[in-house]
Structures are given as structure tokens and as C-alpha cells.
Scaffold this active site. Structure first.
Site, PDB file in Angstrom:
ATOM      1  N   LYS A 184       0.107   4.265  -0.256  1.00 26.98           N
ATOM      2  CA  LYS A 184      -0.546   5.456   0.336  1.00 26.98           C
ATOM      3  C   LYS A 184      -0.327   6.669  -0.578  1.00 26.98           C
ATOM      4  CE  LYS A 184      -0.183   3.236   4.770  1.00 26.98           C
ATOM      5  NZ  LYS A 184      -0.114   3.335   6.228  1.00 26.98           N
ATOM      6  N   ASN A 222       0.865  -1.182   0.000  1.00 25.11           N
ATOM      7  CA  ASN A 222       0.000   0.000   0.000  1.00 25.11           C
ATOM      8  C   ASN A 222       0.902   1.233   0.000  1.00 25.11           C
ATOM      9  OD1 ASN A 222      -1.796   2.068   0.480  1.00 25.11           O
ATOM     10  ND2 ASN A 222      -2.368   1.400   2.551  1.00 25.11           N
ATOM     11  N   GLY A 263       2.584   2.515  10.757  1.00 28.03           N
ATOM     12  CA  GLY A 263       3.517   3.629  10.583  1.00 28.03           C
ATOM     13  C   GLY A 263       4.250   4.025  11.854  1.00 28.03           C
ATOM     14  N   HIS A 322      -9.644   0.984   5.174  1.00 28.47           N
ATOM     15  CA  HIS A 322      -8.331   1.188   5.805  1.00 28.47           C
ATOM     16  C   HIS A 322      -8.488   2.148   6.985  1.00 28.47           C
ATOM     17  CE1 HIS A 322      -4.192   2.426   6.435  1.00 28.47           C
ATOM     18  NE2 HIS A 322      -3.838   1.331   5.790  1.00 28.47           N
ATOM     19  N   GLU A 381      -5.077  -4.893  10.734  1.00 28.46           N
ATOM     20  CA  GLU A 381      -4.076  -3.846  10.892  1.00 28.46           C
ATOM     21  C   GLU A 381      -4.375  -3.075  12.180  1.00 28.46           C
ATOM     22  OE1 GLU A 381      -2.178  -2.592   6.910  1.00 28.46           O
ATOM     23  OE2 GLU A 381      -3.981  -1.411   7.151  1.00 28.46           O
ATOM     24  N   SER A 427       3.570  -1.836  10.326  1.00 33.27           N
ATOM     25  CA  SER A 427       5.022  -1.867  10.545  1.00 33.27           C
ATOM     26  C   SER A 427       5.677  -3.190  10.156  1.00 33.27           C
ATOM     27  CB  SER A 427       5.359  -1.502  12.001  1.00 33.27           C
ATOM     28  OG  SER A 427       4.974  -0.159  12.273  1.00 33.27           O
ATOM     29  N   GLU A 456      -6.834   4.550   7.945  1.00 30.75           N
ATOM     30  CA  GLU A 456      -6.658   5.983   7.628  1.00 30.75           C
ATOM     31  C   GLU A 456      -7.917   6.559   6.989  1.00 30.75           C
ATOM     32  OE1 GLU A 456      -2.941   5.429   5.568  1.00 30.75           O
ATOM     33  OE2 GLU A 456      -2.049   4.884   7.500  1.00 30.75           O
TER      34      GLU A 456
HETATM   35  P1  13P Z   1       3.120   0.573   7.642  1.00 32.86           P
HETATM   36  O1  13P Z   1       3.634  -0.733   7.092  1.00 32.86           O
HETATM   37  O2  13P Z   1       3.848   1.756   7.100  1.00 32.86           O
HETATM   38  O3  13P Z   1       2.998   0.551   9.113  1.00 32.86           O
HETATM   39  O4  13P Z   1       1.620   0.742   7.062  1.00 32.86           O
HETATM   40  C1  13P Z   1       0.733  -0.295   7.216  1.00 32.86           C
HETATM   41  C2  13P Z   1      -0.484  -0.014   6.425  1.00 32.86           C
HETATM   42  O5  13P Z   1      -1.258   0.849   6.771  1.00 32.86           O
HETATM   43  C3  13P Z   1      -0.717  -0.798   5.210  1.00 32.86           C
HETATM   44  O6  13P Z   1      -1.995  -0.615   4.735  1.00 32.86           O
END
Ligand code: 13P
Length: 248
Positions: A11, A9, A174, A96, A168, A209, A98
Site C-alpha cells: 500500500k 501489498n 486492516g 482493490h 478480500e 488481516s 481501497e
Molecule cells: P491487511 O492484510 O492489512 O488487512 O490488508 C489486506 C489487503 O488489503 C491486501 O491487499
């Protein structure tokens, strides 16, 4: 046997040229081997066409990070499931954290997006997971259950188990603070149990992560079938190493 799946992903990162370079490097590496996993990347929508062209015949799938719950019409800024399908997407992330946190998306909206995506032949990757406060309050399972139940209610259990679920934990995204393999497996067990026998063949991914340092241990867990990778998916050599660990 469930076939492992590793999804990157990206982002809201990168540039048009950078997306072509990144996907090109992944495509070249992935197509060089005899693969027994599925792999996909989810670039920003505006780069889908370029990335689709770069990935052609590589075996690496294409996904989007979000989709409209509506089919078409006056929904400024939205992108429909049929548009994503037309641009070669196989997968789409739904719900997701976010989207839930930064854009106030509810579980019901995520469920409507799930239905819209599946209706156009896309494979939704439903993202679920609790915040740190929810975990500390002992509510992790309850939160995940609510997020799953909304989709079961809108789409039906059979539809959900045909898709992919990514656990997640929000506190691991992150932050560099990965869930321990035991913590992740615990929630995976819960998810499969909640969805019942039909979920035996459904792929469950862990996200939050994921790195070259921790992926192998996560993949050793019985119910973890792959990963949804954020930051590390922007580095082709790291992403490919994680893919190789899923294959091992
Ligand atoms: P990170 O791997 O940067 O923590 O992000 C995870 C994520 O949100 C994947 O969709």
C-alpha cells in the site's frame, strides 16, 4: 495442482530506503530455499525500479498496486500497463477495495484495467469482496458475482481464469478481523462454481488481516491457493513465515 502464491501489498507505506531493505530481506530469505510457491511484492510505483533491482534473481516477483485503464496520453497521474511491464512487473492488483472505495473505481473501470494489464502481458490479480453492510444484508455472493461478471463481460471468461482472483472481504481489511476459514472457503467455492470448469486451475487468494496466527488455517482450505497480505507484508519475518505456511 495449483501452485500457491503469496503476494505482499505494501500500500502507500515506507520510504525508498525502507523499500530496498524490506525487499532485500525478503529476496535473501526466499532465494535461500528450494521454493514450491510463487511470491511477489507490490511496492508503491515510485519504488518499483529500486525494488526490481533488489529482487533480481531472487525468485520473488514484482507487482504494482494499480494500473491505468488507458494505454497512453493525457491522463495526468496515471501509470500505464506497458510502463509497469517495462519496470519488471509480473503482476498488478486490479479493483482493490481501497481503489473502489477511496477513489470511486467501478467494476467496469476495474474490468478495463484488467484488460489493459493483460494486454501488456501482466498477470492481473482481480480483487473482489463485500462490505460489512453487504454481508449483513446477505448480499456477499451477489456483490462478488457482480465484480467478477464485469470482468467476464469485458475480457471474457478464458481471460479471467488465466489471471488470479483475490477474495478480500472489505470488513477484514486492516481491521484484524479475519474471515473464518469456513467463510473464506464458502466464497471461494462460490467463485469457482460461478466461473465453471475452466476455473479449476485458477489461483484464488484470500486477503484481509492475514497474519502468522491465522494463515495456516486459511491455507488448509481446499480452494484457497495463497494470500494477498497487507500489514504483515511490511514485516519481512512475518511475511516469510506466511510464505512458509503456504508451502507446507
Ligand atoms: P491487511 O492484510 O492489512 O488487512 O490488508 C489486506 C489487503 O488489503 C491486501 O491487499
Amino acid at each position: 495442482m495449483r501452485r500457491p502464491l503469496v503476494v505482499g501489498n505494501w500500500k502507500m507505506n515506507g520510504s525508498r530506503l525502507g523499500s530496498v531493505e524490506l525487499s532485500g530481506s525478503i529476496a535473501k530469505n526466499f532465494s535461500a530455499g528450494d521454493r514450491c510457491i510463487d511470491c511477489a511484492v507490490c511496492p508503491p510505483d515510485v519504488f518499483l525500479a529500486d525494488v526490481a533491482a533488489t529482487l533480481a534473481n531472487s525468485g520473488v516477483g514484482l507487482g504494482a498496486q494499480n494500473v491505468s485503464q488507458y494505454e497512453e496520453g493525457a491522463y495526468t497521474g496515471d501509470v500505464s500497463a506497458s510502463m509497469l511491464a517495462e519496470f519488471g512487473c509480473t503482476y498488478v492488483l486490479v479493483g482493490h477495495s481501497e481503489r473502489r472505495t477511496c477513489f470511486g473505481e467501478s467494476s467496469q473501470q476495474a474490468a478495463a484495467k484488467f484488460v489493459a494489464a493483460q494486454g501488456k502481458g501482466l498477470i492481473p490479480i482481480l480483487c473482489v469482496g463485500e462490505t460489512l453492510a453487504e454481508r449483513q444484508a446477505g448480499r456477499a455472493f451477489e456483490v462478488v458475482a457482480e465484480q467478477l461478471d464485469a470482468v467476464v463481460e469485458a475480457a471474457g471468461l478464458s481471460a479471467l481464469v488465466e489471471a488470479v482472483v483475490a477474495y478480500e472481504p472489505v470488513w477484514a481489511i486492516g481491521t484484524g478481523e479475519v474471515a473464518s476459514p469456513v467463510q473464506a472457503q464458502e466464497v471461494m467455492t462460490f467463485i469457482r462454481a460461478r466461473l465453471g470448469e475452466k476455473a479449476g486451475a485458477m489461483r484464488l487468494l484470500y486477503g484481509g488481516s492475514v497474519s502468522v496466527e491465522n494463515a495456516a488455517q486459511l491455507f488448509e482450505q481446499r480452494d484457497i491457493d495463497g494470500a494477498l497480505v497487507g500489514g504483515a507484508s511490511l514485516h519481512p519475518e512475518q511475511f516469510m513465515t506466511i510464505c512458509q505456511m503456504a508451502e507446507a
